[in-house]
Scaffold this active site. Structure first.
Site, short mmCIF file in Angstrom:
data_model
loop_
_atom_site.label_atom_id
_atom_site.label_comp_id
_atom_site.label_asym_id
_atom_site.label_seq_id
_atom_site.Cartn_x
_atom_site.Cartn_y
_atom_site.Cartn_z
N HIS A 96 -16.98 4.66 3.54
CA HIS A 96 -16.03 3.99 2.64
C HIS A 96 -15.97 2.52 3.05
CE1 HIS A 96 -12.80 4.05 -0.31
NE2 HIS A 96 -12.04 3.35 0.52
N LYS A 107 -11.32 1.62 -8.90
CA LYS A 107 -11.17 0.38 -8.15
C LYS A 107 -12.41 0.18 -7.29
CE LYS A 107 -8.21 -0.18 -4.62
NZ LYS A 107 -6.92 -0.37 -3.93
N LYS A 124 -14.13 -1.90 -4.12
CA LYS A 124 -13.87 -2.69 -2.92
C LYS A 124 -14.95 -3.78 -2.82
CE LYS A 124 -10.38 -0.45 -0.97
NZ LYS A 124 -9.11 -1.09 -0.59
N ASP A 174 -10.53 -4.73 -5.49
CA ASP A 174 -9.70 -5.03 -4.33
C ASP A 174 -10.51 -5.89 -3.37
OD1 ASP A 174 -7.92 -5.15 -2.25
OD2 ASP A 174 -7.88 -3.00 -1.86
N GLU A 193 -6.86 -7.17 -6.90
CA GLU A 193 -5.91 -6.90 -5.82
C GLU A 193 -6.13 -7.84 -4.64
OE1 GLU A 193 -4.54 -3.15 -2.94
OE2 GLU A 193 -5.74 -2.81 -4.76
N ASP A 252 -0.71 -6.94 -2.49
CA ASP A 252 -0.69 -5.79 -1.58
C ASP A 252 -0.22 -6.22 -0.20
OD1 ASP A 252 -1.06 -3.52 -0.09
OD2 ASP A 252 -3.20 -3.35 -0.42
N LYS A 259 3.59 0.78 -0.75
CA LYS A 259 3.01 1.74 0.19
C LYS A 259 4.10 2.18 1.14
CE LYS A 259 -1.65 -0.26 0.05
NZ LYS A 259 -2.72 -0.94 0.81
N GLU A 279 -3.12 5.17 -6.52
CA GLU A 279 -4.44 5.45 -5.94
C GLU A 279 -4.32 6.47 -4.81
OE1 GLU A 279 -6.10 2.42 -3.14
OE2 GLU A 279 -4.69 1.07 -4.14
#
Length: 374
Positions: A21, A166, A168, A197, A223, A248, A272, A326
């Site tokens: 990831h 989304k 990255k 993001d 983001e 964020d 979050k 998410e």
């Protein structure tokens, strides 16, 4: 006789991810969760989770540090305390502990789960009551390989699991990232919403160029393109472009959001529970956002099922939830440690309806993935 806190246990759990990831600051192949278990004097147990991304690559709290904070600082202050008022326990901790929001969130979640079980009510009821039983969930395409991400998106669209994605970006050259995003948007067309993001990777000049390109490519949301230390840059970018910005890392709590809104920020905010210090404090941001006309989004630190469910109970109380959530963390991991995994379907996830969180521990899986030494 009043029930009191008998013990608090913080357990490090390491679970591999289904694929690497990739983020701007690190690439994950393993997720480490801190599972919190609070037992009361009647033998009832509550579960919580404190999780971050990539050790110390994302923020100031590491999994090992979270466990130490809970074991050596939070636990001594809470042992023997009454469970009648979680707010009283939070005030007690506020007086002696600064920061350490992830550790606080894990403990608060466990206390709420325990309270919900004792009252035979879902955690969402303790937070005011759910208005959603099914919550939209996007998927992050983060392999870094364009064709692989396109195939992944198409497979998920056809399965009905996700229709919002989304990407990255930020670790590569700007135009390479733009071409990567544009190719995926072209491949999925109007069937899916594409967001990106940047994880604070750009300076203002790079962000201005990048957002112009992404806006032209049909991207719906950007983001945290720039550093959390420069909130004025987010305001200027939000004023310059039609494409919304999702704040964020710039926003941890309601005060941060108030200050950003007062400076002129529009856009949206990624709430979050971990960075806010718990589900209840995360929801304080929603009050500020509504007052300022800022959109709401349920964010994740790639928690496992326990942390994900805690956040879902919080987000279920919000109407509207403008940009969805998410909360896909459990799907990123090769295995789980709960007795009843979440049910993902129809571009979202079903909210568990049992007492407290509505999920329990699979002791065999916990033993399998529990870290034996720290």
């Amino acid at each position: 006789m009043q029930a009191t806190i008998q013990s608090i246990e913080a357990i490090l759990v390491d679970i591999p991810t289904i694929r690497p990831h990739r983020l701007s600051m690190t690439t994950m192949g393993l997720q480490t969760m801190v599972i919190v278990r609070v037992t009361d004097s009647d033998g009832c147990q509550g579960l919580g989770e404190a999780t971050t991304i990539g050790g110390l690559a994302y923020g100031p709290e590491s999994p090992e540090g979270i466990k130490l904070t809970i074991d050596h600082y939070i636990t001594p202050w809470l042992l023997g305390q009454s469970l009648d008022s979680i707010n009283t326990l939070k005030v007690r901790l506020d007086a002696v502990i600064r920061g350490n929001q992830l550790a606080r969130s894990g403990v608060e979640t466990a206390l709420l789960d325990l309270q919900g079980k004792r009252l035979n009510q879902p955690l969402s009821v303790l937070l005011g009551g759910a208005v959603h039983s099914h919550i939209p969930v996007l998927w992050t395409l983060a392999s870094g390989d364009t064709e692989r991400d396109i195939d992944e998106a198409r497979t998920l669209l056809e399965s009905g699991w996700h229709r919002d994605f989304k990407l990255k970006i930020g670790s590569g050259a700007l135009m390479e990232d733009v071409r990567h995003v544009a190719a995926i948007k072209k491949a999925v067309g109007d069937r899916a919403s594409i967001r990106v993001d940047v994880n604070q990777a750009w300076d203002e000049a790079t962000a201005a160029r990048g957002m112009a390109e992404l806006q032209a490519a049909g991207v719906d949301l950007v983001e945290q393109p720039t550093s959390r230390r420069h909130p004025a840059v987010l305001v200027r970018l939000a004023e310059k472009f039609q494409i919304p910005i999702l704040a964020d890392e710039s926003v941890a709590d309601g005060t941060d959001l108030y200050n950003l809104a007062a400076a002129g920020f529009g856009g949206a905010v990624a709430m979050k529970i971990g960075k806010a210090g718990g589900p209840a404090r995360a929801l304080e941001q929603a009050v500020v956002a509504r007052s300022a006309g800022i959109g709401l989004y349920g964010g994740t630190l790639l928690e496992g099922t326990i942390g994900t469910v805690a956040a879902l109970h919080a987000w279920s109380t919000l109407e509207p939830l403008h940009w969805g959530t998410e909360m896909f963390g459990p799907l990123l991991m090769k295995d789980d440690i709960v007795d009843h995994p979440l049910t993902f379907h129809d571009n979202g996830v079903a909210l568990p309806c049992g007492p407290g969180l509505g999920v329990g521990i699979d002791e065999g899986k916990l033993s399998e993935y529990r870290r034996q030494s720290v």
